[in-house]
Enzyme design. Structure first.
Site, PDB file in Angstrom:
ATOM      1  N   ASP A 335       0.862  -1.185   0.000  1.00 61.16           N
ATOM      2  CA  ASP A 335       0.000   0.000   0.000  1.00 61.16           C
ATOM      3  C   ASP A 335       0.906   1.246   0.000  1.00 61.16           C
ATOM      4  OD1 ASP A 335      -2.951   0.930   0.393  1.00 61.16           O
ATOM      5  OD2 ASP A 335      -1.885   1.965   2.009  1.00 61.16           O
ATOM      6  N   TYR A 466      -1.724  11.052   2.788  1.00 61.54           N
ATOM      7  CA  TYR A 466      -2.551  11.341   1.607  1.00 61.54           C
ATOM      8  C   TYR A 466      -2.575  12.831   1.264  1.00 61.54           C
ATOM      9  CZ  TYR A 466      -4.586   6.640   1.981  1.00 61.54           C
ATOM     10  OH  TYR A 466      -4.776   5.275   2.018  1.00 61.54           O
ATOM     11  N   HIS A 524      -7.058  -6.701  -0.781  1.00 61.83           N
ATOM     12  CA  HIS A 524      -6.040  -5.682  -0.515  1.00 61.83           C
ATOM     13  C   HIS A 524      -5.061  -6.074   0.597  1.00 61.83           C
ATOM     14  CE1 HIS A 524      -4.222  -1.738  -0.391  1.00 61.83           C
ATOM     15  NE2 HIS A 524      -4.437  -1.678   0.912  1.00 61.83           N
TER      16      HIS A 524
END
Length: 555
Positions: A335, A466, A524
């Protein structure tokens, strides 16, 4: 009285082959009578050299000449000639080098411990000062963390089948004989334990022994599915802390020795997400450092957004290596950790022995199209737009941490979080249950570990990763013409619907020597959902691409 403790012999039960089966093969190869080596080993009885070496009165190397002499005496008594190349030292070195862990039996021991049993290894062994002593050290290093006790004859001066050693076991375990089941591959070792009142299992065949162990304990031990790899316990692993700069430190967990492998997790996770990989990679011969990334767990979580740009995070990891005196490491990320390790490989290749990413493809910055434009154009990345406003996502995700992690950590066929239209819906968890069921890939204890970690760190640091999209794009453009030519691996997961395998299809344009792994029916959370498959891919790649290069003398 119900059983509450399980005692396992080492050689022949937890490891294979047994000494006697190996001796049988040696006797056949050397044309010696069946049982010749056992007879020589036992020569001298309770006061003989073999008893003395197992009590720790002498070392293995001191014992070898005695065993050689006893073999000569036995051959003379039997009227046979020993082969010219006969060597007890070589025979035992072969025994040690051939020894492998019996993983079905180890898995059974682990399962019993998880069910509340006290577990113990009880072994007749010696103080090993042979050339092959490292092999037994490696075996015990892997086994010991999964048992409550290890009792070695050479350390306590008692040997099986002397009843005294079984009394020592009971005192150590604080149990009565009827509460103990004991597994050994010598009937002579089992008899005194059985006479004391222990339940005993004679191990000739692993499956048969496990069926019997299952029957007497009432615990399901025989698994038709592939067993989960061994996990590591946060309370028993080694933790370390590295100061990066004033006010910032990185926490890590360490296991193993060998070439350094640095594991970098993603959002919203922890070093603990690598719990199934850490023991496996360490056992494969690597020094594993699983890092709490900045903003997570016991690492520092500064509030400033700029602290979480890829440039700063990459430099933090280089400082991490510097402070530990590590010149190069293999970097494996998942990730956001995957994005970070590609960046380190691009900007600091001299520090990277090899690089691998799970799920996250290498996507070089395009000077003509900003990262934010790409995110806005892909509905699956809408959740990242929701994460941009400081405080909004934090409030939602921190409100009920158990709900948050039970909603996130789900296998590919259990997912109910929607990553598109998150801004429109007003939250990531809007359509998730208030009390989600527990996913099959995690335990309640796993969830509670993450809950406790995020009670300390909160979500601001993790979400700040982010919030540097434009900064990361601008910095990435400085390397837009570079290729990654060091050893590299990309592992895709078939059912990751955000970081889809399709996103990785052009990676060879930038990483021409890229190797690939692909895991079917995996979403994921690759390390948790398919740990066995992932470990196999990583270890095969590490063995071929990440071992230290031979040092060439300059003299």
């Amino acid at each position: 009285m119900a059983l509450r403790a399980a005692v396992f012999d080492l050689v022949g039960v937890l490891t294979q082959p047994s000494v006697t089966s190996f001796w049988d093969r040696v006797e056949e190869e050397l044309a010696l009578p069946r049982g010749f080596l056992s007879k020589a080993f036992l020569k001298g009885g309770p006061d003989g050299p073999s008893t003395r070496v197992m009590k720790g009165e002498i070392t293995f190397s001191q014992w070898v000449p005695f065993m050689e002499e006893d073999c000569r005496k036995c051959s003379k008594d039997s009227g046979i000639c020993l082969p010219e190349n006969f060597s007890i030292k070589q025979i035992f070195e072969k025994v040690l080098s051939a020894r492998k862990i019996n993983y079905p039996m180890l898995q059974a021991a682990v399962t019993l411990k998880q069910k509340g049993f006290t577990t113990c290894i009880l072994t007749n062994n010696w103080l090993d000062d042979s050339a092959e002593r490292g092999s037994m050290a490696q075996v015990l290093c892997e086994l010991k963390p999964h048992f409550d006790f290890l009792i070695e004859s050479s350390q306590i001066g008692m040997v099986k089948p002397d009843p005294q050693i079984y009394k020592f076991v009971l005192d150590t375990l604080k149990t009565s004989p009827s509460e103990v089941v004991f597994l050994d591959n010598f009937e002579t070792n089992l008899q005194p334990a059985r006479e004391m009142g222990m339940v005993t299992i004679f191990v000739r065949d692993t499956d048969a022994a496990l069926k019997e162990l299952e029957k007497v304990t009432g615990v399901q031990l025989l698994q038709t599915a592939v067993p989960q790899p061994i996990s590591c316990d946060p309370s028993t692993v080694t933790h370390g802390y590295v100061p990066i700069k004033p006010g910032v430190r990185l926490h890590f967990v360490e296991l193993g020795s060998g070439p350094v492998v640095c594991l970098c997790h993603g959002f919203p996770e922890s070093w603990f997400s690598w719990r199934y990989q850490i023991p496996a990679l360490a056992q494969a011969g690597f020094r594993v450092l699983a890092v709490d990334m900045k903003g997570y767990g016991e690492s520092s979580a500064p509030p400033e957004i700029e602290e979480y740009s890829l440039e700063v995070l990459s430099k933090d990891m280089i400082t991490f290596l510097d402070k530990l005196g590590i010149a190069q490491a293999v970097f494996i990320g998942h990730d956001w950790g995957g994005m970070l390790v590609w960046t380190i490989a691009l900007f600091h290749p001299e520090r990277v022995r090899a690089v691998a990413s799970l799920n996250t493809p290498f996507m070089p910055s395009n000077p003509k199209v900003s990262s934010m434009e790409i995110i806005k154009a892909n509905p699956a990345f809408n959740y990242q737009l929701y994460f941009q406003e400081p405080g909004v996502a934090e409030a939602e995700l921190e409100k009920n941490l158990s709900r948050t992690f039970k909603s996130f950590f789900r296998s590919s066929d259990e997912t109910f979080i929607t990553v598109s239209r998150v801004c429109e819906m007003g939250g990531l968890l809007v359509n998730t249950p208030e009390e989600p069921t527990l996913s099959k890939m995690v335990t309640e204890e796993d969830i509670q570990f993450y809950v406790q970690e995020f009670k300390k760190s909160g979500f601001r640091g993790p979400l700040n990763w982010y919030r540097n999209m434009d900064t990361n794009w601008e910095w990435g453009c400085k390397g837009s013409g570079r290729k990654i030519l060091i050893p590299a691996l990309m592992v895709t997961a078939e059912k990751d619907f955000v970081l889809t395998p399709e996103l990785s299809k052009h990676m060879e344009d930038w990483i021409p020597h890229l190797k690939r792994g692909h895991i079917k029916d995996c979403g994921h959370w690759t390390q948790m959902e398919k740990p066995t498959e992932l470990n196999r891919i990583l270890i095969e790649w590490l063995e071929t691409d990440a071992r230290d290069l031979p040092v060439v003398s300059k003299l």
